[in-house]
Design a protein around this motif. Structure first.
Motif, PDB file in Angstrom:
ATOM      1  N   ALA A 167       0.829  -1.205   0.000  1.00  0.00           N
ATOM      2  CA  ALA A 167       0.000   0.000   0.000  1.00  0.00           C
ATOM      3  C   ALA A 167       0.866   1.259   0.000  1.00  0.00           C
ATOM      4  CB  ALA A 167      -0.930  -0.015   1.215  1.00  0.00           C
ATOM      5  N   ALA A 168       1.937   1.242   0.791  1.00  0.00           N
ATOM      6  CA  ALA A 168       2.815   2.409   0.866  1.00  0.00           C
ATOM      7  C   ALA A 168       3.537   2.649  -0.453  1.00  0.00           C
ATOM      8  CB  ALA A 168       3.829   2.229   1.998  1.00  0.00           C
ATOM      9  N   ARG A 169       4.005   1.558  -1.081  1.00  0.00           N
ATOM     10  CA  ARG A 169       4.720   1.711  -2.351  1.00  0.00           C
ATOM     11  C   ARG A 169       3.782   2.206  -3.450  1.00  0.00           C
ATOM     12  NH1 ARG A 169       9.505   2.714  -1.627  1.00  0.00           N
ATOM     13  NH2 ARG A 169       9.103   3.417  -3.734  1.00  0.00           N
ATOM     14  N   LEU A 170       2.551   1.696  -3.474  1.00  0.00           N
ATOM     15  CA  LEU A 170       1.609   2.151  -4.483  1.00  0.00           C
ATOM     16  C   LEU A 170       1.230   3.611  -4.264  1.00  0.00           C
ATOM     17  CD1 LEU A 170      -0.753  -0.951  -4.862  1.00  0.00           C
ATOM     18  CD2 LEU A 170       1.183  -0.281  -6.292  1.00  0.00           C
ATOM     19  N   ALA A 171       1.097   4.026  -3.013  1.00  0.00           N
ATOM     20  CA  ALA A 171       0.801   5.427  -2.719  1.00  0.00           C
ATOM     21  C   ALA A 171       1.955   6.316  -3.159  1.00  0.00           C
ATOM     22  CB  ALA A 171       0.515   5.610  -1.227  1.00  0.00           C
TER      23      ALA A 171
END
Length: 886
Positions: free
Chosen positions: A190-194
């Motif tokens: 989730a953090a990488r996609l954000a």
């Protein structure tokens, strides 16, 4: 173009001076290291020029820098316990490009003062020998705390590689990275996609920028790095030699996708290595400053004027970046799916099932057995509520089938029939076409579309590649079906529901630029492609003719509106005769708007909206067989006067006062202006009661612009004086009408937009123009100095020699000027005309990116056409002011 890497030896690793541990680095040794680093970089540059693979050279530079870093560490700290130096970032991955930062992490158990001083000496020495070092000094506890707070810090540790120092700290660092409590897979994903979404938003969420960022832009090298990080953290595909191969083992990639990504990565590495050398610094943007030189450096040559070497060079980048971006999005979806437990399958028709929000195929061989299912899947997605994508296995089989079928898909009757069914859905089909392109399916059905994949045009007018532009045109067409667009496009939104066959417009949009870059007229070549494809689709002859006509003439409405006087009935009549009927006019109007906005969002403004709307309305009138457009001047003058008089009477102005003013107006005022404009000008003159100079500014006129009206005793140089003031106040002139009354008064009208925003002026700016121009015109005539402004960095790279042509236009001379646009261009042209003794009577201004195309009607000071001697004098004056080096 390049030599095989195996054919050329890599530069040898450097031999370093003898080092005495903890003795520091003497000034002589520093000079030797600086010289050594320079020798390495020069040798690498030579090897790159000779064709050695960029990745091999980046690895060799990393190895060379590592030897220097270890040498300096040893000289400053010696063999120490409880301290170690790690390479992070690109250096941690073993790749350093010519001017890359050298990122280091010093991990220490105890940061006592003596050790910190030694570390400061170490990093200062590395800077002194010529390395651009980024460094951090932390203990393991600090390192863990920062990694827990910041995903970017945690990610940097994934690439950390110990260079020198206590091996125990290698284990301490690995313990942080391998701790399942730190950034578990779901949170990390989730953090990488954000982070990806935020980063891409800075680059307009597309890889197709004119000056793309090789590293951080969509489809750039950071995308590939992120895939590897996700593979290692989410899928535990920790094959440090090549993380992509680990993802193949985990089933997240198939071998063909791995090959595509690695090929794209090699292209990006090669371009980045060349860019660093060309810029002489760590530049990651393919700026116009470097694009031509890079094309030459990498061996690209001009094929013809419509396929320049620089365009081929940039197409190589766009294709690589697009492959990375597409696969990156798809692989990220696979990570999401991997972390979501699959739901029970639900049947969707005979061939498909859905797992929650994802569609899948029942038979693994469906796409090969029945290729039409490739298209049907996208049609199904449009009608199936709640679907967000396809399963990983379905995407993989889609790509495999597309590659296996190759061009056969373009000739499969059932697949073409399914494609036509998709197009007949109208506006919703646009989303499916966009997704089909993301999966490489659109080029498989339209092989000609594959040829313009990543195809750029080296100018400032077209800000997207041809394929991206085409998809944006389709999106703009689809907008006309939405209620939300009615405020911005009222006529287009009224037309859309009346279209009997919207698929014809979608086909025209697909083919209108499909022949770009081949040489020749792309409209003519595109017409041939469209005819062949529509024939394969089995369309009726009349539908084929409609599509091919639109492709052939897709620029007609735009060029007519911007380059000709559409208040002239003869211009409208010629345009109407070419169009032929109202149905074709409707389609052309929609395609023209969608094309302009899809070329660059900055091109669309209220002025062009009004121009096209006026041409559309006038042409519909002309096409009505029972009503002829009044072309005789007396009738048009009577109609304009009558309508203007009604407007003035509504203002309370007596008809007699209006008629007194009009006795002085030339007939051309009523032929070239709308009744609303005549009423506005007349009202201003009546209210002024003879006072001059009269300057009136309408912030938002009926022509979609700010309108300026100047009523003043005519004098030579007046046009130059007005345009100089407009330039000083940052106004762009869209159109100018320079008329004279029967008693020698100037009746000059200028249609303006603010230069920066290309929008009508604010009331404050309009009032400032009125006051300042009034003061300037009240002064005795004098030479108005032009404001000197620097040409933008972009325009400097698109200079062209001015092209000037004279032609007869009744009792006047037509001057056509094509040259590089720049700040103050019209004011400079006006001053050249004033110096040559030439009067301006009409001006139409059109700008296409860096290219200005301006048309003027001019005479000598006795209102006679220009004789050859005066034409030559004006030509010389213009060239003096407009030469590219000016």
């Amino acid at each position: 173009m390049t030599t095989s890497p195996a054919a050329i030896a890599l530069p040898p690793l450097p031999r370093l001076p003898t080092v005495v541990p903890r003795s520091g680095v003497s000034s002589d040794a520093r000079r030797a290291l600086r010289q050594l680093l320079g020798d390495v970089d020069r040798a690498l540059a030579t090897a790159f020029r000779d064709g050695v693979d960029a990745s091999a050279l980046a690895q060799r530079r990393s190895e060379s820098v590592q030897r220097i870093v270890v040498h300096v560490w040893t000289a400053c700290l010696g063999e120490v316990n409880e301290a170690a130096l790690f390479a992070v970032g690109g250096f941690g991955r073993g790749l350093l490009f010519p001017h890359s930062d050298v990122d280091l992490l010093a991990l220490v158990e105890h940061a006592e003062p003596a050790r910190l001083r030694a570390l400061e000496q170490c990093f200062a020495t590395l800077w002194d020998v010529g390395l651009k070092v980024g460094h951090a000094v932390r203990d393991p506890v600090q390192c863990r705390a920062l990694a827990a707070q910041d995903v970017s810090v945690f990610t940097s540790l994934l690439d950390a590689r110990r260079l020198v120092g206590d091996p125990v700290l290698d284990d301490r660092l690995r313990a942080i990275v391998d701790d399942p409590a730190l950034w578990p897979p779901r949170e990390y994903l989730a953090a990488r996609l954000a982070e990806r979404n935020t980063r891409h938003a800075r680059y307009n969420d597309t890889a197709y920028n004119l000056e793309p960022n090789l590293k951080d832009g969509p489809g750039g090298l950071r995308t590939l790095d992120a895939l590897r990080w996700l593979g290692r953290r989410v899928a535990h595909a920790n094959h440090r030699g090549n993380d992509l191969s680990g993802m193949v083992v985990e089933g997240l990639l198939d071998p063909a996708e791995q090959i595509m990504l690695e090929q794209a990565e090699r292209t990006l590495w090669r371009y980045r290595f060349a860019l660093h050398l060309e810029a002489g610094r760590a530049e990651e943007r393919l700026l116009f400053d470097y694009q031509r030189a890079l094309a030459v450096r990498l061996g690209f040559e001009d094929e013809h004027e419509k396929n320049l070497g620089v365009e081929q060079f940039m197409q190589g980048y766009y294709r690589a970046a697009s492959q990375v971006e597409r696969l990156g999005v798809q692989i990220a979806e696979r990570f999401v799916e991997m972390l979501e437990p699959p739901s029970e399958p639900q049947p969707v028709g005979d061939d498909f099932v859905r797992y929650g929000t994802r569609l899948a195929i029942r038979d693994p061989d469906l796409f090969v057995r029945r290729p039409a299912a490739l298209v049907e899947l996208f049609i199904l997605r449009l009608g199936e509520p709640g679907i967000v994508g396809f399963t990983a296995d379905t995407m993989r089989r889609m790509h495999q089938a597309t590659a296996l079928l190759d061009n056969a898909l373009a000739d499969d009757p059932l697949a073409l029939a399914a494609f036509l069914r998709l197009l007949r859905l109208g506006a919703p089909a646009e989303e499916a076409l966009w997704r089909m392109n993301r999966h490489g399916l659109l080029a498989a059905i339209l092989p000609a579309f594959g040829k313009v994949f990543g195809r750029m045009q080296y100018d400032l007018f077209h800000v997207y590649t041809v394929d991206e532009h085409t998809l944006r045109v389709l999106h703009n067409v689809a907008r006309f079906a939405t209620p939300a667009a009615r405020q911005d496009f009222p006529i287009a939104c009224e037309i859309w529901p009346t279209l009997e066959k919207p698929e014809l417009l979608l086909l025209a949009a697909l083919f209108h630029d499909i022949a770009k870059g081949r040489g020749g007229d792309h409209s003519v070549l595109g017409e041939e492609d469209a005819r062949a494809f529509c024939t394969r689709l089995g369309l009726p002859t009349e539908d084929i003719e409609q599509v091919t006509w639109l492709v052939r003439w897709h620029l007609l409405m735009s060029t007519t509106a911007q380059r000709q006087d559409i208040t002239d009935p003869e211009v409208v009549q010629r345009f109407a005769e070419t169009v032929g009927d109202g149905a074709r006019l409707d389609l052309l109007y929609l395609l023209t708007i969608a094309d302009i906005i899809g070329t660059s969002p900055k091109l669309w403004n209220a002025w062009k909206d009004r121009l096209l709307a006026d041409l559309y309305t006038a042409t519909r009138y002309a096409l009505r067989s029972e009503e002829d457009l009044p072309s005789d001047a007396p009738t048009r003058v009577r109609e304009c006067r009558a309508q203007a008089l009604l407007l003035l009477e509504a203002e309370g102005i007596a008809p007699a006062a209006c008629l007194r003013v009009w006795t002085d107006f030339p007939e051309s005022s009523f032929l070239r202006h709308r009744p609303e404009q005549i009423a506005w000008q007349t009202s201003a003159i009546v209210r002024a009661q003879g006072a001059t100079p009269l300057v009136e500014v309408h912030p938002l006129s009926v022509r979609g612009t700010t309108e300026l009206f100047v009523y003043v005793p005519d004098r030579d140089g007046l046009f130059a004086a007005v345009t100089a003031m407009l330039d000083r106040l940052h106004f762009s002139v869209m159109e100018a009408r320079i008329l004279n009354s029967r008693n020698g008064m100037a009746l000059d009208t200028f249609l303006l937009l603010e230069s920066d925003s290309q929008q009508p002026a604010s009331p404050t700016h309009a009032e400032e123009l009125k006051q300042r121009l009034h003061r300037a015109l009240a002064q005795p005539a004098h030479v108005h100095q032009l404001t000197k402004r620097n040409v933008s960095r972009h325009l400097k790279h698109f200079q062209m020699a001015p092209r000037i042509a004279f032609s007869a236009a009744g009792d006047r001379t037509r001057l056509a000027l094509v040259c590089t646009d720049r700040p103050g261009l019209l004011a400079a042209v006006a001053q050249a005309m004033a110096e040559a003794g030439v009067r301006v009577h009409d001006a139409r201004i059109a700008t296409f990116g860096e290219r200005a195309e301006d048309f003027f009607l001019v005479t000598d000071r006795h209102d006679a056409p220009l004789r050859p001697v005066l034409q030559e004098r004006l030509l010389h004056a213009l060239l003096q002011r407009l030469r590219p080096s000016a």
